[in-house]
Structure formats: C-alpha cells, structure tokens
Design a protein around this motif. Structure first.
Motif, short mmCIF file in Angstrom:
data_model
loop_
_atom_site.label_atom_id
_atom_site.label_comp_id
_atom_site.label_asym_id
_atom_site.label_seq_id
_atom_site.Cartn_x
_atom_site.Cartn_y
_atom_site.Cartn_z
N UNK A 1 0.86 -1.18 0.00
CA UNK A 1 0.00 0.00 0.00
C UNK A 1 0.89 1.23 0.00
N UNK A 2 0.93 1.92 -1.11
CA UNK A 2 1.72 3.15 -1.18
C UNK A 2 0.77 4.28 -0.81
N UNK A 3 0.97 4.84 0.37
CA UNK A 3 0.00 5.81 0.86
C UNK A 3 0.54 7.23 0.75
N UNK B 1 5.06 -8.73 10.13
CA UNK B 1 3.79 -8.37 9.52
C UNK B 1 3.48 -9.31 8.34
N UNK B 2 4.49 -9.59 7.53
CA UNK B 2 4.28 -10.50 6.39
C UNK B 2 3.95 -11.90 6.89
N UNK C 1 6.06 -16.30 2.07
CA UNK C 1 6.36 -14.90 2.45
C UNK C 1 6.99 -14.18 1.25
N UNK C 2 7.93 -14.85 0.59
CA UNK C 2 8.61 -14.21 -0.55
C UNK C 2 7.62 -13.88 -1.67
N UNK C 3 6.69 -14.80 -1.91
CA UNK C 3 5.71 -14.55 -2.97
C UNK C 3 4.85 -13.33 -2.64
N UNK C 4 4.42 -13.26 -1.39
CA UNK C 4 3.59 -12.13 -0.98
C UNK C 4 4.37 -10.82 -1.09
N UNK D 1 6.87 -10.13 -3.07
CA UNK D 1 7.06 -9.74 -4.47
C UNK D 1 5.83 -9.04 -5.02
N UNK D 2 4.68 -9.54 -4.63
CA UNK D 2 3.43 -8.91 -5.07
C UNK D 2 3.36 -7.46 -4.56
N UNK D 3 3.73 -7.30 -3.31
CA UNK D 3 3.67 -5.98 -2.69
C UNK D 3 4.72 -5.03 -3.28
#
Ligand SMILES: [Zn+2]
Ligand SMILES: [Zn+2]
Length: 822
Positions: free
Chosen positions: A51-53, A89-90, A114-117, A119-121
């Motif tokens: 989330x880029x806020x 958090x991840x 964790x790594x997959x998540x 990379x998505x982020x």
C-alpha cells in the motif's frame, strides 16, 4: 522551437518522460566518476506493505526533490532503492492467508509463501514510485530477503561479535505471545486501556496483621517473589524484613523496602512478580530475587501456576479473582485506566519473558550516539533531541534475535555435547545454519562432532540498520568509504527512534563513525479532519487515486508545499487542485512564449534594448533564484515552492507578460529592439522558472524545456542542466522600484476598467497621469510604451504636478484620469 499543444495532458507527458529519463540513464550513479562530488541519499528501504499511501508520497517526494536538486548542482547522485522484506507483519499475513501457524509448515515452504507475498507488494509499491517520477537508480535495487543481502547482515554480526558487541544471555525481554517472539523496545507501543485494580489481603507471618496489596495483575500471584513498600512510608516500614504469606498458592515471601514504590498509588504496598511489568524486572535485578517463570511463549500459564496451568492470561485472571473472592481475600475492585505495552505489529498485550536471546550492547554506546547526533545536521534542527532522548531512555540492550521464520538466519551452531556456540567465519556467509553444517570437524572445546543449528533469526532492523554502509558499497568495494557517511538519511518523524537510532548505533559499533552527515525529517500526513490519516478513521486517501486524478507534478507540489519540513502535513484535495491550476498557468504562458519566440535566437547582444520592466523582472528573478537556492540548501521545500509559484503566477504571468504583450505583438509600433528585449526577457525568465521548478515538477518542466529550450541549451534533459548561479550583482534595486511603479499604474488602470465592467482591451481616449513630482513623471514616461500598449491608451499625458483623480494603491501622490471611448 516547437509549439505546444493546446491542452496539457499530464498522464501522457509524465509517462513519456519517465520512460525517456530511464532510457537516457541520467539517474545512474557513475561509480567511476571521480570528477563530480558524490551525493549519497540513504533511501530507507521501505517495508513492502502493498500500500503506497500519502505518507510514502511525502517521503519519496522529499528524497526526490533533493536528488534532482543535487544533480543540477553538479553532484554525482546516488539515489538507491531497496526493499526491507523480512518481518512479522508479512508472516502474520501469510499465516492468515494460508490459515496456518508458522510452526505448522516446514520453514522453507513458509519462507516461500512470504517471498511470494512480498514480491506482489513490491510490484505495487514500485509502480507507484515510478509513477511519482522518482529519479531512482534502479540498477541499485536490492531486497533484504535475498541471500546476497543476508551476507551483509551476517557479516556485520560476525564483526560485531568479534568486537565484543554481541552476546547471548538470559534476560527478561519484551515478548509478544501472539507472534511468539521477542521484540525490541522500539516495537512496543503504549496504549491506554481500561483495567481493574484489585485490593488483596496478604497475611503477615507471625502475627494477625494483614497487608492490603493493590494490583492490576492478580493472575501473577503464583509468580510473586516479594512484597514491597517504600522505606519512608511510616505506615509500613516496620514490616520490612518480615515475611508474608502469598494467598492461594501458600508460599512465603519477604517484605522489602524500595524508594521506587509510590506510597500514593493503590495502598502503598505492591507485589513483585516475575514479570508483571518492567518495574518488576528492575526490582528483581536490584534485590537479586528469584525468578518464577509463569508464562509460556504463547502466553499461557506454565506448570508454576499450579491449578491455573494451561489457562490464558485472561482466563487465569478471572479464575484467580473468583478464588480470591471465595477465600474472602479480595477487599475490593476499582476501575483503572492504565497504560499498557502492545506489540506494534499485532497489538497484543506485550508480556515480559526470560529466554535465551542474542543481544547487542547498545547502551554502552549511548554517549557516542549523543555525540554523533550532535554532529549531524538535522532538518529541522529540533529533531535531534528525539534521537538523543530515545537513546537515553533505553533500559535494556537491543534484543536482536527473533523466534520467527521470515528473517535473516543467525549464522551460529551449538555443540551438542558442551553447548559451545560457534559463529560462521566471515567467508562462509551467506549461510543458513539450519541447512548447512559448520565447516569444522569437531568442537574445539570438547571434541564433539554433532552440531545443533541456531533456529532463531535476526530482528529485521539488523538488515535495515546497515544501509548507509551497504549503499556505499560495503563490504565489496574497496573505495566504499568514499560514499560514507551518507550525505543524507531521510526519515519519518515516527521512525527516528528506530531507523535513525539503529543506523547510528550499529555503524558506530561497526566502523566507529557516524553513518550520515545530515538527517531530513518528514512529518506525518493528516487527514482533512486534522487527525493522522488512517484507514480506520475513514479520512484515508489512497495515493494511486491522487496520482490517477492529478498526476505526479500536482501531487508533488502538495508534498513540497504542504508545510514546513518535519511538520505534520494535512492532505487536502484543494491543495492538489491548486497545484494543477498552477501547472495549467505555466503551460499557458509557455504556449504563449513558444508562439512569440518563433524565430528568436538567444544571446544576440546588441539587437535589443532592455526596457524598465524587463530590468525589473530580471532583477526580481535574481533575487528569486537566491531565495529558492537558500531554501533548497536548507531543505525548506515549502518556502522554495511558495517563492517560485508566487513569482511565476503573479509577477511573471499576471504582471510582466501582460505588460509586454503589446511590444511582442506590435513591433511596428514599438520597434524591433523593444520586441527583442521582451523576447530575451521572456526566454530567460521562463527558462529560469523551469529550472527552479524542475526538482518539484520534473515532468511538465521537461516537456516545456524540450519544446522551447533544448535546441539552444543543448542539455539532453533539463534535469541535468546546471542549477542557476546566484548572481545578486545583477539585481537592480532602482529598476525594481521603477518597475513596481509602472506595474502599479497598469494595475490600477486595469482595475478601474474591471470596476466599470469594461473589457480590458477597451480603448482609453486619453489617460492623464498626475505624477506629483518630476522624478516620478520621468519614470512613468520612460515606460510609456508598455503602459500605452497594455492599457490601450490612445493619448498618454504624464504631468509632474499634483492633480486629482483615481489614486494608485501604494503611491497616494500619483493620480490619474482616464477618458474612455463612448
Ligand atoms: Zn505481536
Ligand atoms: Zn563441545
């Protein structure tokens, strides 16, 4: 020279330049360049949250303004970008997503998830950073979860261990029972919660007296190791040294005296348990009391809690209160607002547990931290005390081990026979001790040859607190010291106690040198209601929405101009809208310039004669340059923006351009030399404005530069044109005074037309100006061309005498009478 399209399409322009800049490679840091002074930005690698806020927009805009400004100042700028991947958090999200707990699956599989998540982020955040137009050197991109980065973290641990800064010990640590890991002081947040204060009777041994103890944690009674009173308290000092019975569990403990007890809190008598809170830890250490471990790692009562064993803390509290009531030992219960520590990641109540952990000796560096913090240049200056106060407030050393999975492994094994720990050698890293054996045959201490890997991992701050050295090329580049300390470490006000502190303490320990020369602090982004922007408060605005609606240049203006550096900045749509309107204004004046500069060749001295208004704005331009440069040097972006926007909008567009239009359109009336003077001035002023603006609004300024100036100036991009020199010697106070008067005359005549509801191009048959004196009359006469042209005056008469008529706002002695065509 190219003309500019009618409408300014930000989406198209911004995408085009982002691609072109990347192709031109103008943001690549040249490692071999020894000619230009390097400028290194210690970009804090963000934690990829997906989330880029708007807070991120604020951070990266600050970094990028500085990077672009320093590039124009001739520096070889290192603006790297990494991703701080590891962390709780991840793991918590992966546990939720796959409905597992970390220990239910093999750690390699869990890591993979964790790594997959991550990379998505990362992809989401990277896209936003690119859209914001950040001038990052993407060849520097790194991920702390990659083994090549582990290598650096692990090496730094080995080096610090050799220097005596790392140790293993069984000490009380902050423990999150939900995350089942130790956490550092910096990861504990304090919140106010409604609790209860229970008044419990303790029987003094050897007589019939009872002591009333007030506690908010009755479930800790089985771990009670002492009862404590203030030795100055006349009510209770006679009990010191006596013993008392601990109710329900039927043990005896000693009554001790300590000044730390507040006689006014509760009853003035407290129980010391291991460990109900941090005060208990201090007392246990000071009075060398025994430790009864009451909680397991997942927050349940241990065997030491006898009949309460297996219950959660909350269940145990209820059961204990019930039992106390049944035994007639509970005097009363009161409501209590208490401040409790919660886990920054999951908000669970933080407990204090003793478990063998790795620590870094941070407290012995506190004096060095303070000294170094005083040497650092802080923007703004008062932020420095936040770091010093934090360092001074720390009670415990930094616990660097965590009982988690997704983190850098601690490169340590233990001898199965004698428990001796072995650290990896410097050239073994990166290494995961869970997958590889130590490269030794036998234990040098006992000869044993079975080794147990360390399964604990590093706190994620162990990864991210060496970035100043890593960005500089440590440990691979021999010349890394050339880029160390970093010129600037930018940080949020909320992470001074973590990021700025850990960087400082770690680099001081490793290299005996401060990691950054300056620290640029940004505040928090507030919602339109003035509270900190947050999804739960419904005052949240997502960055992609703002970028999508207004583009980068308008959004960046909000970040730059929203408030003083370091202060909290509210997000308001009208501020972004104002940024957009400013860009439209700049676009329109540039279109006008592109049209009126057709055929113009710059630097043709001798072909033009500068008029008073030309000299007026050129002088103001020099002063603007000085002010903006000063502000940029001090990282006062809001001041720089205010100066540039004010100048561009009001002085340049509203006054100057309006006043010279006639000269530009009608050389046959005014003469080619005067037209050329206006062209020269228009060209110089617009170029300078674009340059001063380009760190904040790089896209639009580049678009205009390429259309009007690139052929003459020759720089492949405005972004690498040299920042204008401040030549205050060119400032001309007399020309400014004269110009101000002319602008006042023109302005007042136009105001009168507006008040009479006449179009601005309405002809004035005769304009009589009563200047009041000879000198003023001369000045006005000298610029009569521009007055006549702009105000559409058929016949201008300037008289040196006083007269009556409409008064000039700031020149009450000057009056005029205008006769309009009927
Ligand atoms: Zn937690
Ligand atoms: Zn051994």
């Amino acid at each position: 020279m190219q003309s500019l399209p009618k409408k300014y399409n930000f989406a198209e322009i911004e995408r085009k330049w982002q691609q072109t800049w990347e192709e031109l490679g103008i943001y690549h840091f040249d490692w071999n360049d020894t000619q230009h002074t390097p400028f290194t930005i210690d970009t804090p690698p963000p934690y990829p949250s997906g989330d880029f806020h708007m807070g991120n927009i604020l951070n990266w805009t600050y970094f990028d303004i500085l990077a672009r400004y320093k590039r124009m100042r001739g520096h070889n700028v290192l603006f790297p970008q990494g991703w701080d991947c590891h962390g709780l958090s991840i793991e918590i999200q992966v546990e939720k997503e796959h409905n597992v707990r970390k220990r239910d699956v093999p750690h390699i599989k869990f890591r993979k998830w964790c790594e997959q998540l991550i990379e998505k982020y990362i992809a989401i955040m990277k896209d936003a950073i690119v859209k914001l137009g950040c001038s990052i050197d993407w060849t520097t991109e790194y991920r702390t979860m990659n083994p090549d980065y582990w290598r650096r973290t692990q090496l730094s641990f080995i080096l610090l261990h050799k220097k005596g800064y790392m140790y293993q010990g069984t000490h009380p640590v902050n423990w999150c029972p939900r995350c089942e890991t130790a956490i550092a002081d910096a990861e504990v947040e304090y919140v106010k919660r409604q609790g209860e204060l229970h008044y419990i009777r303790f029987q003094v041994e050897g007589n019939r007296e009872q002591l009333l103890i007030a506690t908010s944690r009755p479930e800790f009674i089985p771990a009670c190791v002492a009862v404590e009173v203030n030795p100055e308290d006349d009510r209770f000092k006679k009990y010191i040294g006596k013993k008392t019975n601990v109710p329900i569990v039927n043990r005896t403990v000693t009554i001790i005296g300590d000044e730390a007890v507040d006689p006014d809190f509760g009853t003035g008598v407290v129980q010391i348990c291991t460990y109900g809170d941090k005060e208990d830890v201090k007392t246990v250490m000071k009075h060398k009391l025994p430790v009864i471990t009451l909680l397991t790692e997942n927050g349940r009562i241990t065997e030491n809690g006898s009949k309460y064993a297996g219950l959660t803390v909350n269940q145990a509290r209820k059961a204990m209160v019930k039992d106390l009531v049944a035994a007639g030992l509970l005097e009363k219960t009161e409501k209590l607002i208490q401040e409790v520590g919660v886990c920054a990641r999951c908000k669970s109540h933080v407990e204090i547990l003793e478990r063998k952990q790795w620590f870094m000796k941070t407290r012995e560096l506190t004096d060095n931290v303070e000294k170094a913090a005083n040497e650092v240049l802080w923007y703004p200056d008062y932020m420095k005390t936040r770091l010093i106060d934090w360092a001074r407030s720390l009670d415990w050393d930094w616990v660097i081990s965590r009982q988690r999975v997704f983190a850098t492994p601690i490169p340590v094994w233990y001898c199965n026979d004698c428990s001796e720990p072995f650290l990896a050698e410097e050239d073994w890293v990166p290494i995961d001790p869970k997958l590889e054996k130590p490269r030794i045959d036998k234990c040098p201490k006992c000869g044993g040859n079975v080794f147990i890997p360390e399964i604990d991992v590093f706190d994620t701050w162990m990864d991210s607190s060496i970035t100043c050295a890593v960005h500089a090329g440590w440990p691979d580049r021999k010349d890394w010291h050339r880029l160390f300390p970093a010129d600037v470490h930018p940080s949020g006000i909320d992470i001074i106690r973590t990021w700025a502190y850990y960087l400082m303490v770690r680099h001081l320990a490793l290299f005996n040198e401060k990691p950054y020369k300056s620290c640029l602090i940004n505040g928090m982004v507030l919602g339109s209601d003035g509270r900190k922007m947050s999804k739960s408060l419904k005052n949240y605005v997502a960055a992609p929405e703002v970028l999508g609606k207004y583009g980068s240049d308008a959004t960046r203006q909000w970040a730059a101009a929203g408030g003083a550096t370091g202060s909290d900045i509210p997000f308001r749509w009208p501020d972004v809208e104002y940024g957009r309107r400013f860009l439209v204004k700049l676009w329109n004046v540039s279109k006008f310039a592109a049209k009126l500069l057709q055929g113009f060749v710059p630097n043709q001295t001798g072909t033009f004669v500068l008029q008073p208004l030309d000299k007026w704005i050129l002088s103001k331009l020099e002063k603007l340059t000085q002010k903006v440069t000063d502000a940029m040097e001090k990282c006062q972006f809001n001041i720089a923006m205010e100066e540039i926007r004010n100048f561009t909008w009001h002085i340049f567009c509203d006054c100057y351009v309006e006043a010279v239009k006639d000269r530009l359109y009608k050389p046959e009336t005014h003469g080619e030399e005067r037209k050329a003077a206006a062209q020269h001035t228009l060209y110089e002023v617009l170029y300078r404005v674009l340059q001063l603006l380009s760190p904040v609004t790089p896209h639009l300024t580049e678009e205009i530069y390429q259309a009007i100036f690139a052929d003459f100036k020759g720089y492949p991009s405005l972004q690498i044109s040299p920042w204008p020199e401040c030549t205050l010697s060119l400032a001309d106070d007399q020309a400014e005074e004269q110009g101000n008067l002319i602008i006042a005359v023109i302005g007042e005549v136009r105001r009168e037309k507006a008040e009479k509801r006449l179009p601005l191009n309405t002809q004035i048959k005769k304009l009589t100006v009563y200047a009041g004196n000879q000198k003023t009359a001369e000045i006005i006469k000298e610029s009569k061309d521009d007055i006549v042209g702009t105000c559409k005056v058929a016949n201008l008469e300037v008289l040196a005498v006083k007269g009556s008529g409409r008064e000039l706002a700031e020149y009450p002695e000057v009056k005029f009478v205008a006769e309009y065509e009927r």
